[in-house]
Scaffold this motif. Structure first.
Motif, PDB file in Angstrom:
ATOM      1  N   ASP A   1      -4.166  13.192   2.841  1.00 11.27           N
ATOM      2  CA  ASP A   1      -3.254  11.426   2.286  1.00 11.27           C
ATOM      3  C   ASP A   1      -3.514  11.392   1.160  1.00 11.27           C
ATOM      4  OD1 ASP A   1      -4.578  10.533   4.163  1.00 11.27           O
ATOM      5  OD2 ASP A   1      -3.518   9.916   5.801  1.00 11.27           O
ATOM      6  N   PHE A   2      -3.271  10.333   0.774  1.00 10.40           N
ATOM      7  CA  PHE A   2      -4.097   8.506  -0.063  1.00 10.40           C
ATOM      8  C   PHE A   2      -3.014   7.336   0.293  1.00 10.40           C
ATOM      9  CE2 PHE A   2      -1.849   8.806  -3.786  1.00 10.40           C
ATOM     10  CZ  PHE A   2      -1.333  10.055  -4.266  1.00 10.40           C
ATOM     11  N   LYS A   3      -3.994   6.815  -0.311  1.00  7.10           N
ATOM     12  CA  LYS A   3      -3.429   5.561  -0.795  1.00  7.10           C
ATOM     13  C   LYS A   3      -3.236   4.757  -2.022  1.00  7.10           C
ATOM     14  CE  LYS A   3      -5.347   2.134  -0.089  1.00  7.10           C
ATOM     15  NZ  LYS A   3      -5.960   0.987  -0.946  1.00  7.10           N
TER      16      LYS A   3
ATOM     17  N   ARG B   1     -14.813   6.413  10.229  1.00  7.43           N
ATOM     18  CA  ARG B   1     -14.091   5.846  11.802  1.00  7.43           C
ATOM     19  C   ARG B   1     -14.488   6.468  12.953  1.00  7.43           C
ATOM     20  NH1 ARG B   1     -10.071   7.058   7.662  1.00  7.43           N
ATOM     21  NH2 ARG B   1      -9.154   5.275   6.103  1.00  7.43           N
TER      22      ARG B   1
ATOM     23  N   ALA C   1      -1.288  13.445   9.519  1.00  6.62           N
ATOM     24  CA  ALA C   1      -2.819  12.840  10.382  1.00  6.62           C
ATOM     25  C   ALA C   1      -2.557  10.846  10.357  1.00  6.62           C
ATOM     26  CB  ALA C   1      -4.014  12.892   9.468  1.00  6.62           C
TER      27      ALA C   1
ATOM     28  N   ILE D   1       1.447   4.842   0.333  1.00  8.58           N
ATOM     29  CA  ILE D   1       0.602   5.957   0.807  1.00  8.58           C
ATOM     30  C   ILE D   1       1.737   8.035   0.459  1.00  8.58           C
ATOM     31  CG2 ILE D   1       0.214   7.350   3.623  1.00  8.58           C
ATOM     32  CD1 ILE D   1      -0.311   4.515   4.142  1.00  8.58           C
TER      33      ILE D   1
ATOM     34  N   ASP E   1     -12.615   6.473  -0.161  1.00  9.69           N
ATOM     35  CA  ASP E   1     -13.105   5.475   1.012  1.00  9.69           C
ATOM     36  C   ASP E   1     -10.970   5.777   1.276  1.00  9.69           C
ATOM     37  OD1 ASP E   1     -14.857   4.598   1.305  1.00  9.69           O
ATOM     38  OD2 ASP E   1     -14.225   2.853   0.802  1.00  9.69           O
TER      39      ASP E   1
ATOM     40  N   GLU F   1       0.681  -1.388   0.124  1.00 12.83           N
ATOM     41  CA  GLU F   1       0.274  -0.084   0.271  1.00 12.83           C
ATOM     42  C   GLU F   1       1.235   1.193  -0.190  1.00 12.83           C
ATOM     43  OE1 GLU F   1      -3.436  -0.143   2.904  1.00 12.83           O
ATOM     44  OE2 GLU F   1      -3.696  -2.206   1.011  1.00 12.83           O
TER      45      GLU F   1
ATOM     46  N   CYS G   1      -8.443   8.107   0.881  1.00 14.73           N
ATOM     47  CA  CYS G   1      -7.672   9.992   0.730  1.00 14.73           C
ATOM     48  C   CYS G   1      -7.905   9.781   2.324  1.00 14.73           C
ATOM     49  CB  CYS G   1      -8.197  10.561   0.104  1.00 14.73           C
ATOM     50  SG  CYS G   1      -8.147  10.013  -1.744  1.00 14.73           S
TER      51      CYS G   1
ATOM     52  N   ARG H   1       1.784  11.412   1.614  1.00  8.32           N
ATOM     53  CA  ARG H   1       1.644  12.308   2.541  1.00  8.32           C
ATOM     54  C   ARG H   1       1.830  13.825   1.815  1.00  8.32           C
ATOM     55  NH1 ARG H   1      -0.710   9.208   7.264  1.00  8.32           N
ATOM     56  NH2 ARG H   1       0.157   7.033   7.331  1.00  8.32           N
TER      57      ARG H   1
ATOM     58  N   THR I   1      -2.356   7.513  11.672  1.00  7.70           N
ATOM     59  CA  THR I   1      -0.731   6.765  11.568  1.00  7.70           C
ATOM     60  C   THR I   1       0.619   7.481  12.001  1.00  7.70           C
ATOM     61  OG1 THR I   1      -0.549   5.724   9.982  1.00  7.70           O
ATOM     62  CG2 THR I   1      -2.189   4.109  11.250  1.00  7.70           C
ATOM     63  N   MET I   2       0.494   8.858  11.296  1.00 10.01           N
ATOM     64  CA  MET I   2       1.813   9.308  11.441  1.00 10.01           C
ATOM     65  C   MET I   2       1.946   9.987  12.484  1.00 10.01           C
ATOM     66  SD  MET I   2       3.088  11.887   8.466  1.00 10.01           S
ATOM     67  CE  MET I   2       4.505  11.121   8.268  1.00 10.01           C
TER      68      MET I   2
HETATM   69  O1  CDP Z   1      -6.139   5.084   7.787  1.00  6.37           O
HETATM   70  P1  CDP Z   1      -5.263   5.135   9.035  1.00  6.37           P
HETATM   71  O2  CDP Z   1      -5.580   6.220  10.394  1.00  6.37           O
HETATM   72  O3  CDP Z   1      -5.690   3.701   9.226  1.00  6.37           O
HETATM   73  O4  CDP Z   1      -4.259   5.035   8.641  1.00  6.37           O
HETATM   74  P2  CDP Z   1      -3.123   5.994   8.000  1.00  6.37           P
HETATM   75  O5  CDP Z   1      -2.174   5.439   7.822  1.00  6.37           O
HETATM   76  O6  CDP Z   1      -3.051   7.566   8.649  1.00  6.37           O
HETATM   77  O7  CDP Z   1      -3.586   6.547   6.728  1.00  6.37           O
HETATM   78  C1  CDP Z   1      -2.932   7.025   4.991  1.00  6.37           C
HETATM   79  C2  CDP Z   1      -4.186   7.099   4.103  1.00  6.37           C
HETATM   80  O8  CDP Z   1      -4.199   6.047   3.554  1.00  6.37           O
HETATM   81  C3  CDP Z   1      -5.052   7.512   4.710  1.00  6.37           C
HETATM   82  O9  CDP Z   1      -5.998   7.807   3.602  1.00  6.37           O
HETATM   83  C4  CDP Z   1      -6.300   5.920   4.786  1.00  6.37           C
HETATM   84  O10 CDP Z   1      -7.324   6.003   4.043  1.00  6.37           O
HETATM   85  C5  CDP Z   1      -5.245   5.702   3.509  1.00  6.37           C
HETATM   86  N1  CDP Z   1      -5.772   4.119   3.454  1.00  6.37           N
HETATM   87  C6  CDP Z   1      -6.182   3.340   2.719  1.00  6.37           C
HETATM   88  O11 CDP Z   1      -6.972   4.110   1.869  1.00  6.37           O
HETATM   89  N2  CDP Z   1      -5.913   2.422   2.944  1.00  6.37           N
HETATM   90  C7  CDP Z   1      -5.730   1.581   3.868  1.00  6.37           C
HETATM   91  N3  CDP Z   1      -5.317   0.126   4.380  1.00  6.37           N
HETATM   92  C8  CDP Z   1      -5.025   2.083   4.833  1.00  6.37           C
HETATM   93  C9  CDP Z   1      -4.625   2.922   4.858  1.00  6.37           C
END
Ligand code: CDP
Length: 253
Positions: free
Chosen positions: A175-177, A219, A98, A92, A200, A90, A202, A94, A100-101
């Motif tokens: 951020d986005f994935k 969430r 925001a 990501i 979903d 995945e 971003c 940023r 997890t970071m």
């Molecule tokens: O979303 P969460 O706090 O669990 O993890 P994050 O590492 O802060 O996510 C960073 C970005 O990646 C956010 O926009 C999440 O929506 C996206 N993401 C995702 O689409 N799918 C995942 N399995 C993990 C993160």
């Protein structure tokens, strides 16, 4: 019509065998999950919105030369895409701290980062998609050095495109994935953007008010997820507000 062969069912999408070799039908479900599927709900209409929004972003990326899997939208919930061999990462990107970071590094949510930061997580739900380094990726053979150069370049190009598109409608791309996959053209293989790009995957904040317009609404129980996604679609001109999903362009005065 003959029953299609299901290839895979994930949390938000189902993949079916496509009509031609090398194609797949991607069906967008209404299911919303968070925290590695510990929290679940059905948000009626989410799949329709994400199908449209992913089409919009992938089409725009294609127009500026960022290769991706999108071929065409088939109906309200399905799109035809190229089948790829998914790289198990995945990716990501940023722009602001925001999620997890912020937790991991103790940086307040919303703090602008000195430059876009790209992170890699190993795609494995049973492990909770752990953060990995390029050392892990190389050592375990998930991607080569050339792949990593290509992945970084794709990720940054998607970031520039999405940031600009969002900025134009008053939305901050926090951020986005993305996910990428391999396609084979004769003897050559290349990497293209795959999966989906939607609210979903971003973080999208209104620039003026800071209102969240992405999956964090679900969430963190911040309101109606469908309203948030509809607002993103409305601003981008993808679907008019309060309208039934349309199949043909409609003139709006
Ligand atoms: O979303 P969460 O706090 O669990 O993890 P994050 O590492 O802060 O996510 C960073 C970005 O990646 C956010 O926009 C999440 O929506 C996206 N993401 C995702 O689409 N799918 C995942 N399995 C993990 C993160």
């Amino acid at each position: 019509m003959a029953r299609r062969k299901k290839i895979y069912e994930g949390k938000a999408k189902i993949l079916y065998e496509g009509p031609e070799p090398g194609t797949i039908v991607q069906y967008f479900k209404d299911d919303a999950t968070a925290f590695n599927a510990e929290k679940k709900a059905v948000i009626e209409g989410k799949g329709v919105l994400n199908n449209r929004l992913s089409e919009f972003f992938m089409t725009g990326l294609g127009q500026i030369g960022v290769p991706n899997h999108f071929i065409k939208r088939l109906n309200m919930r399905e799109q035809l895409v190229r089948s790829v061999e998914i790289v198990p990462l995945e990716i990501i990107v940023r722009n602001y701290a925001a999620g997890t970071m912020s937790k991991r590094l103790g940086i307040d949510e919303g703090t602008q980062l000195p430059r876009p930061i790209v992170e890699y997580c190993y795609k494995d739900d049973s492990l909770g998609d752990p953060l990995v380094t390029e050392e892990h990726i190389a050592a375990f053979g998930w991607a080569s050095q050339q792949d990593m150069d290509d992945i970084l370049s794709l990720a940054l190009r998607v970031n520039d495109f999405l940031s600009g598109v969002m900025m134009a409608v008053g939305i901050r791309l926090v951020d986005f994935k993305i996910e990428v996959g391999r396609v084979f053209d004769g003897d050559f293989q290349r990497l293209i953007v795959a999966d989906e790009i939607s609210p979903d995957s971003c973080r999208l904040w209104d620039i003026e008010t800071g209102e969240k317009l992405d999956k964090d609404v679900f969430r963190r129980d911040l309101g109606d997820l469908k309203d948030a996604y509809t607002e993103v679609a409305r601003r981008l001109g993808v679907m008019p507000k309060n309208a039934q999903p349309i199949t043909k362009p409609t003139l709006i005065n």
